[in-house]
Design a protein around this motif. Structure first.
Motif, PDB file in Angstrom:
ATOM      1  N   GLN A  15       0.838  -1.197   0.000  1.00 60.84           N
ATOM      2  CA  GLN A  15       0.000   0.000   0.000  1.00 60.84           C
ATOM      3  C   GLN A  15       0.873   1.248   0.000  1.00 60.84           C
ATOM      4  N   ARG A  16       1.863   1.256   0.919  1.00 66.07           N
ATOM      5  CA  ARG A  16       2.737   2.422   1.015  1.00 66.07           C
ATOM      6  C   ARG A  16       3.541   2.579  -0.264  1.00 66.07           C
ATOM      7  N   MET A  17       3.922   1.460  -0.850  1.00 68.08           N
ATOM      8  CA  MET A  17       4.683   1.540  -2.087  1.00 68.08           C
ATOM      9  C   MET A  17       3.877   2.232  -3.176  1.00 68.08           C
ATOM     10  N   ASN A  18       2.621   1.830  -3.287  1.00 69.61           N
ATOM     11  CA  ASN A  18       1.749   2.455  -4.266  1.00 69.61           C
ATOM     12  C   ASN A  18       1.634   3.949  -4.044  1.00 69.61           C
ATOM     13  N   TYR A  19       1.513   4.341  -2.771  1.00 66.14           N
ATOM     14  CA  TYR A  19       1.350   5.759  -2.473  1.00 66.14           C
ATOM     15  C   TYR A  19       2.689   6.473  -2.379  1.00 66.14           C
ATOM     16  N   THR A  20       3.758   5.774  -2.777  1.00 63.63           N
ATOM     17  CA  THR A  20       5.051   6.430  -2.856  1.00 63.63           C
ATOM     18  C   THR A  20       5.438   6.594  -4.322  1.00 63.63           C
ATOM     19  N   GLY A  21       4.500   6.268  -5.197  1.00 63.70           N
ATOM     20  CA  GLY A  21       4.761   6.462  -6.610  1.00 63.70           C
ATOM     21  C   GLY A  21       5.442   5.287  -7.270  1.00 63.70           C
ATOM     22  N   LEU A  22       5.423   4.137  -6.602  1.00 64.68           N
ATOM     23  CA  LEU A  22       6.081   2.964  -7.168  1.00 64.68           C
ATOM     24  C   LEU A  22       5.043   1.892  -7.447  1.00 64.68           C
TER      25      LEU A  22
ATOM     26  N   TYR B 229      -0.164   5.028  -7.771  1.00 62.13           N
ATOM     27  CA  TYR B 229       1.238   5.421  -7.928  1.00 62.13           C
ATOM     28  C   TYR B 229       1.418   6.498  -8.984  1.00 62.13           C
TER      29      TYR B 229
ATOM     30  N   ASN C 102       0.454   9.731  -7.289  1.00 67.34           N
ATOM     31  CA  ASN C 102       1.558  10.165  -6.438  1.00 67.34           C
ATOM     32  C   ASN C 102       2.633  10.861  -7.260  1.00 67.34           C
ATOM     33  N   GLN C 103       2.899  10.320  -8.439  1.00 67.62           N
ATOM     34  CA  GLN C 103       3.933  10.932  -9.279  1.00 67.62           C
ATOM     35  C   GLN C 103       3.526  12.321  -9.770  1.00 67.62           C
TER      36      GLN C 103
ATOM     37  N   GLU D 201       1.339   4.107   7.584  1.00 65.41           N
ATOM     38  CA  GLU D 201       1.730   3.052   6.641  1.00 65.41           C
ATOM     39  C   GLU D 201       3.196   3.256   6.308  1.00 65.41           C
TER      40      GLU D 201
ATOM     41  N   PHE E  91       7.246   1.027   5.937  1.00 66.71           N
ATOM     42  CA  PHE E  91       7.831  -0.280   5.646  1.00 66.71           C
ATOM     43  C   PHE E  91       8.411  -0.832   6.937  1.00 66.71           C
TER      44      PHE E  91
ATOM     45  N   GLN F  10       9.522  13.571  -0.888  1.00 65.87           N
ATOM     46  CA  GLN F  10       9.146  13.570  -2.305  1.00 65.87           C
ATOM     47  C   GLN F  10       8.805  14.978  -2.792  1.00 65.87           C
TER      48      GLN F  10
END
Lengths: 403, 251
Positions: free
Chosen positions: A235-242, B73, B76-77, B88, B90, B165
């Motif tokens: 989830q966090r990855m998606n919302y980090t632009g990845l 994503y 976000n970009q 949330e 890692f 970011q």
């Protein structure tokens, strides 16, 4: 050195040492002693150690880093094997094209299968990969018999074209690496010991070291960090632009190629590919190896592979006489009891031993054998340094991946 | 024309009208709070902004471009970061790696297979991530596993991950939920600091009125899926419609 930090370099050098001196390390008992049956230093088994080591290292890149549990990895092993044998049939019995082809073909298949299976995660992903592997197995047995030779297994024959080879000869040439025959080797008798050095083993071992080195680099690279991020929080990855998907797919393909390499090496040392190599138990075995050794650690899968193959090949062959030799030091009455109890765990009972060990490891050492090793070494270190508790009462810095 | 323009957005879940004709314009570099009783549609609205949900009708424009139909994503970009109700992060990675990943994502957008660790230093990503950690006062915990952090620290880390970011718009979903008073005040200070230092627009969804009134420059009150009032904080406090929505008719 080699772009590794000190800790990884030491680990790598230890593995190099173990692999190079394996013929000695695995042959601790003199040839004529009763315990010689516990020796594992014969070429066939040593080759299996390193080949399954490669398979497990590759599996660990997918499972250990991204957390996607593939239950059909043996399919790539089998596909790699078939591709390898075909190269040896069509081109040459030099194993180089065979190994390259097995890696490439397994990579292509894993790209396709991974693309489909990675649409789902968790148990659904596992089931999808299992379904693909079983389909591959069933196809190899039935419809694809012209390519796979079905039940009899695909093997070399005298009539193969071998277009890169000078024709003629009245026997099938042996698999070789630019003239060095894989099954060649020499023995060295030293006192009561006989050590076997086999070219096929050292060739596989060299490739395992390369595979191991590449896996260390993947673990430590930013790409490896992304894979751990996939496991940790998509989830966090998606919302980090990845987009997590290309990362998982890349890991899947890499581990598929490792499996292909292992399959290719299997036929390089013994040019025969059968469909049973893709059966689901073979897929399950690599999962066991990885978890037993320690998923997500660098060295774990290799240890797990060695352990399981040792049990499969040594324990399954032990009989009453070997046990009597093992318990020779006990008084007569006790020896009888010990032998009859142990007998349940060897021979056909080796799976019982493996099952019990797996249970114990999963329950008491969730990090696998590597965690066991860490606990032992921590025990020794604690004796040296007593109080190191930090006053802020933070949790102990826990081991990071791959230690 | 604001940086974020929400026009006539409707969203239904079966028989429930979660959002009805929501219109919202958020000015650039402002702090805009969205408040409302439970079930008012605040989270649904937020999810529509970041691509997690797709509205049935209406449009959402960010910086002149529609966000509808884009994946989270991709949105976000475009420059929208989001802080979640429960942080949330890692958890299996170190604090430092947690911040490093968004640094990468910002530089390289979509998938790239970065194979070599030394590259990090070459591209100043390490320095950038460490500077960010320093800004949120977490450099000392650089090598800790993120899952060991306290709730307040997790929140700070999550904000650091979003801020590194350099987003144009930061969405905060109850940033102080479940925090102690001290942690809440720290978070408020941090957000004020961020807002003063950077060109950033913030949209905050919050229950805690203390947080809302100490941060927001403008407040929208949602009730039953529709905006009730939009005004400056001082005028929201005594607004009869707001009191009605929160306390019922008797008040």
């Amino acid at each position: 050195m080699l772009g590794l930090n000190r800790k990884d370099l030491i680990l790598f050098l230890i593995v190099v040492g173990l692999v190079v001196f394996a013929p000695f390390i695995l042959n601790p008992f003199p040839e004529d002693s009763g315990l010689a049956r516990f020796n594992a230093g014969y070429p066939d088994l040593m080759q299996r150690f390193v080949i399954f080591g490669i398979f497990a290292i590759g599996f660990n890149i997918l499972f250990g880093l991204t957390g996607y549990l593939s239950f059909g990895h043996a399919a790539f092993l089998g596909i790699g094997s078939y591709a390898g044998v075909w190269m040896m049939k069509l081109l040459t019995v030099n194993i180089v094209p065979a190994i390259i082809a097995s890696i490439v073909v397994a990579g292509v298949f894993s790209l396709v299968i991974g693309f489909i299976c990675l649409r789902r995660s968790g148990i659904y992903f596992s089931i999808l990969t299992l379904a693909f592997a079983q389909m591959a197995f069933a196809l190899a047995y039935s419809v694809l018999t012209p390519i796979t030779a079905g039940e009899s297994g695909l093997q070399l024959s005298l009539n193969d074209p071998r277009i890169l080879e000078a024709g003629g000869g009245s026997s099938i040439p042996a698999a070789n690496f630019f003239g060095l025959t894989m099954r060649d080797g020499f023995e060295w008798a030293l006192g009561g010991w006989v050590f076997t050095f086999n070219f096929g083993y050292y060739f596989c071992a060299l490739l395992m070291l390369v595979a191991f080195y590449v896996s260390i680099r993947i673990f430590r690279s930013p790409f490896g960090m992304m894979l751990r991020a996939v496991k940790s929080n998509q989830q966090r990855m998606n919302y980090t632009g990845l987009n997590p998907k290309p990362y998982t797919l890349a890991a899947f393909v890499i581990s598929g190629m490792y499996a292909g390499l292992a399959g290719g090496l299997m036929v390089a040392v013994d040019p025969l590919a059968g469909a049973d190599r893709m059966f689901w138990t073979a897929s399950g075995e690599v999962v066991l190896m990885t978890i037993l050794g320690g998923a997500g650690t660098l060295i774990g899968p290799v240890l797990g592979a060695g352990m399981i193959k040792y049990f499969e090949n040594i324990f399954s062959r032990l009989n009453e006489r070997d046990l009597n030799a093992l318990y020779d030091f006990l008084p007569d009455g006790l020896q009888g009891v010990a032998v009859s109890v142990s007998q349940m765990f060897v021979g056909d009972g080796w799976l019982l031993t493996l099952g019990l060990m797996f249970m114990l490891v999963v329950i008491f050492l969730p990090g696998g054998l590597v965690e066991g090793g860490q606990r032992v070494s921590r025990l020794f270190r604690r004796r040296k340094k007593t109080k190191t508790d930090d006053p802020e009462h933070h949790p102990q810095p826990s081991p990071h991946v791959g230690e | 024309m604001g940086i974020l323009e929400v026009k006539d957005v409707n969203k239904r879940f079966g028989g429930l009208q979660a959002l009805g004709d929501v219109n919202l314009s958020i000015a650039e570099n402002s702090v805009h709070a969205i408040i409302g009783p439970n079930g008012a549609g605040k989270s649904t609205l937020l999810n529509c902004l970041v691509g997690k949900l797709i509205p049935d009708t209406g449009s959402v424009m960010f910086d002149g471009q529609s966000v509808l139909g884009r994946k989270p994503y991709e949105i976000n970009q475009m420059g929208i970061s989001r802080v979640f109700q429960t942080p949330e992060i890692f958890g299996d990675l170190t604090v430092f790696e947690n911040v490093l990943i968004p640094c990468f994502a910002k530089r390289d957008g979509a998938f790239r297979m970065h194979a070599y660790e030394p590259m990090l230093a070459e591209r100043d990503l390490v320095a950038e991530a460490e500077a960010m950690l320093d800004e949120v006062d977490m450099l000392a915990k650089r090598d800790m596993l993120a899952s060991y952090l306290s709730r307040g620290d997790k929140r700070r880390l999550e904000m650091a991950m979003c801020l590194v970011q350099q987003p144009k718009l930061l969405l905060l979903d109850e940033p102080t939920a479940g925090m102690s008073r001290a942690d809440t005040n720290n978070t408020i200070d941090l957000l004020k600091q961020i807002n003063a230092k950077r060109d950033i627009t913030m949209v905050i969804i919050e229950h805690d009125m203390h947080v809302v009134f100490s941060l927001a420059q403008r407040i929208t009150v949602l009730a039953q899926g529709s905006p009730l009032v939009e005004d400056a904080p001082e005028r929201i406090k005594g607004h009869p419609k707001v009191q009605e929505a929160y306390l019922g008719h008797a008040a």
